[in-house]
Design an enzyme around this catalytic site. Sequence first.
Site, PDB file in Angstrom:
ATOM      1  N   GLN A  98      23.738  30.484 -33.655  1.00 29.65           N
ATOM      2  CA  GLN A  98      24.906  31.343 -33.859  1.00 29.65           C
ATOM      3  C   GLN A  98      25.447  31.287 -35.286  1.00 29.65           C
ATOM      4  O   GLN A  98      25.956  32.291 -35.805  1.00 29.65           O
ATOM      5  CB  GLN A  98      25.987  30.972 -32.848  1.00 29.65           C
ATOM      6  CG  GLN A  98      25.560  31.185 -31.406  1.00 29.65           C
ATOM      7  CD  GLN A  98      26.369  30.387 -30.406  1.00 29.65           C
ATOM      8  OE1 GLN A  98      27.462  29.916 -30.715  1.00 29.65           O
ATOM      9  NE2 GLN A  98      25.844  30.215 -29.194  1.00 29.65           N
ATOM     10  N   ASP A 153       7.980  33.524 -22.740  1.00 32.26           N
ATOM     11  CA  ASP A 153       9.042  33.104 -23.651  1.00 32.26           C
ATOM     12  C   ASP A 153       8.495  32.018 -24.576  1.00 32.26           C
ATOM     13  O   ASP A 153       7.810  31.094 -24.125  1.00 32.26           O
ATOM     14  CB  ASP A 153      10.233  32.580 -22.841  1.00 32.26           C
ATOM     15  CG  ASP A 153      11.465  32.333 -23.688  1.00 32.26           C
ATOM     16  OD1 ASP A 153      11.396  31.462 -24.590  1.00 32.26           O
ATOM     17  OD2 ASP A 153      12.496  32.986 -23.459  1.00 32.26           O
ATOM     18  N   SER A 199      27.452  32.570 -22.041  1.00 34.34           N
ATOM     19  CA  SER A 199      27.370  31.848 -20.772  1.00 34.34           C
ATOM     20  C   SER A 199      27.243  30.340 -20.930  1.00 34.34           C
ATOM     21  O   SER A 199      27.275  29.607 -19.940  1.00 34.34           O
ATOM     22  CB  SER A 199      26.172  32.372 -19.967  1.00 34.34           C
ATOM     23  OG  SER A 199      24.977  32.231 -20.721  1.00 34.34           O
ATOM     24  N   HIS A 230      17.879  34.340 -22.068  1.00 34.13           N
ATOM     25  CA  HIS A 230      16.452  34.488 -22.339  1.00 34.13           C
ATOM     26  C   HIS A 230      15.837  35.582 -21.474  1.00 34.13           C
ATOM     27  O   HIS A 230      14.919  36.277 -21.910  1.00 34.13           O
ATOM     28  CB  HIS A 230      15.725  33.162 -22.066  1.00 34.13           C
ATOM     29  CG  HIS A 230      15.942  32.128 -23.115  1.00 34.13           C
ATOM     30  ND1 HIS A 230      15.020  31.855 -24.097  1.00 34.13           N
ATOM     31  CD2 HIS A 230      16.989  31.308 -23.346  1.00 34.13           C
ATOM     32  CE1 HIS A 230      15.474  30.895 -24.889  1.00 34.13           C
ATOM     33  NE2 HIS A 230      16.670  30.539 -24.449  1.00 34.13           N
ATOM     34  N   TRP A 240      22.407  35.826 -30.206  1.00 34.21           N
ATOM     35  CA  TRP A 240      21.579  36.929 -30.700  1.00 34.21           C
ATOM     36  C   TRP A 240      21.656  38.163 -29.807  1.00 34.21           C
ATOM     37  O   TRP A 240      21.724  39.289 -30.299  1.00 34.21           O
ATOM     38  CB  TRP A 240      20.132  36.473 -30.859  1.00 34.21           C
ATOM     39  CG  TRP A 240      19.248  37.486 -31.529  1.00 34.21           C
ATOM     40  CD1 TRP A 240      18.087  38.013 -31.042  1.00 34.21           C
ATOM     41  CD2 TRP A 240      19.445  38.102 -32.813  1.00 34.21           C
ATOM     42  NE1 TRP A 240      17.547  38.918 -31.932  1.00 34.21           N
ATOM     43  CE2 TRP A 240      18.362  38.990 -33.032  1.00 34.21           C
ATOM     44  CE3 TRP A 240      20.426  37.982 -33.798  1.00 34.21           C
ATOM     45  CZ2 TRP A 240      18.236  39.748 -34.192  1.00 34.21           C
ATOM     46  CZ3 TRP A 240      20.307  38.754 -34.964  1.00 34.21           C
ATOM     47  CH2 TRP A 240      19.226  39.622 -35.145  1.00 34.21           C
TER      48      TRP A 240
END
Length: 456
Positions: free
Chosen positions: A375, A113, A280, A22, A353
């Site tokens: 995904q 965000d 991650s 993010h 993304w």
Amino acid sequence: MEKEEGASSTHVLVLPFPAQGHMNPLFQFSNRLVSKGLKVTLATTIFIAKTMKSHPGSLIVDPISDGFDDGGWAVAEDMNIYKERFEAVGSRTLAELVEKYSHDCPVKCLIYDSHIPWALDVAKKLGIVGASFFTQSCAVDLIYYNVSRGLLSTPVQGPTVTIPGLPLLEVNDLPSFVYYALGSYATHLSSVLSQFSNFEKADWLLVNTFDKLEDEVVQWMSKKWRIKTIGPTVPSMYLDKRMEGNTDYGINLFHLDTDPFVKWLNTKETSSVVYVSFGSLAELGEEQMEELAWGLKNSNSYFLWVVRASEETKLPSKFVEETSEKGMVVTWCPQLEVLAHRAVGCFMTHCGWNSTLEALSLGVPMVAMPQWTDQTTNGKFVVDIWEVGLRARVDEKGIVRREDIELCIKEVMEGDKGKEIKRNVKKWKELAKEAVDEGGSSDKNIEDFIAGLVCD
């Protein structure tokens, strides 16, 4: 780079969700704002500020508390508990931070965000502009919006779904939280839907994509909301090269030693290496790790495989030793540098993304192996809409077998379909650069956004 008149006195506060995937796009967008003359302050959490491995260049870092200053969200019992405490403590400390600058250089705008919707309430209370930043694709955002408004029920009953602005989707092309929506996925779904709790009250909706990549859905969304596509948020030196020295996102939560893998890649021929990384967060089961390992080995291609330290025990016994002439297994590496290397000819990816945009922007064909969340939808677009990769298919047990992995790699690297994919990915690479070039669609949207702030 041309700077908007009056921009230098315009102060923007940026609040990312404290997770690497993010933070990267929002930090890069912040760098673009700085390059156009704005003053930008990053309101990272105290824990993130303490654990940064590098400093984000000309950006100012001024942390707030999320209530977990010594460990971040990883030490919370679960994500719901973390988000509740983040809202309670973060609302107060964010407001205090805005007030801190009220005399010398008042904050004009809060960019937050979209997963932190309460930040908009803080902005409105303090009388500043609120801009919600969506890190995922417009397609995924629109699917979640439809679920949030009851226009799409979950779990979804198949086999296909029609949503205005999107191509016909099979149920398994939807984000996993939507098509499954049971157990822990129901909790995750509730969390992502919170993005839309108050988003229509935001002054701007900023999305990390570019117009031509998602033309139909962008047009549809633009008719309803004040949306600006500002991506791809890939460091400038990999695209337009207008921001000298902008070669990375400016922040990393991991220690990177680049010498070993760079030296290894430098010894390989052009487009001869398969780069494998699942981000991650995604965790592969032991059986899937074994199938992937032998699929890579059987492809007979060179490979650079990122296996996080926590996942290394899932590797087959002696796999690293037995494949040392062909492969290199590392616990982490700077992905942009790898994808930009001439030796890399294919990216086996989970289709996060950020990874998808990076591969498109750097012209690297993909083997799509999505795991969860958005995904699956990104993988659908990679394979069927943009035609820049192949999908490795799961069997009845949900496992991608070694034979399919081997076949996909060989086809992308050497086959006729691979040649078509390489032509397509080259086209998208050029369009990505065009979007952020001076006067490009994303660059113009950023200029319009800045002009709106300066004139307000």
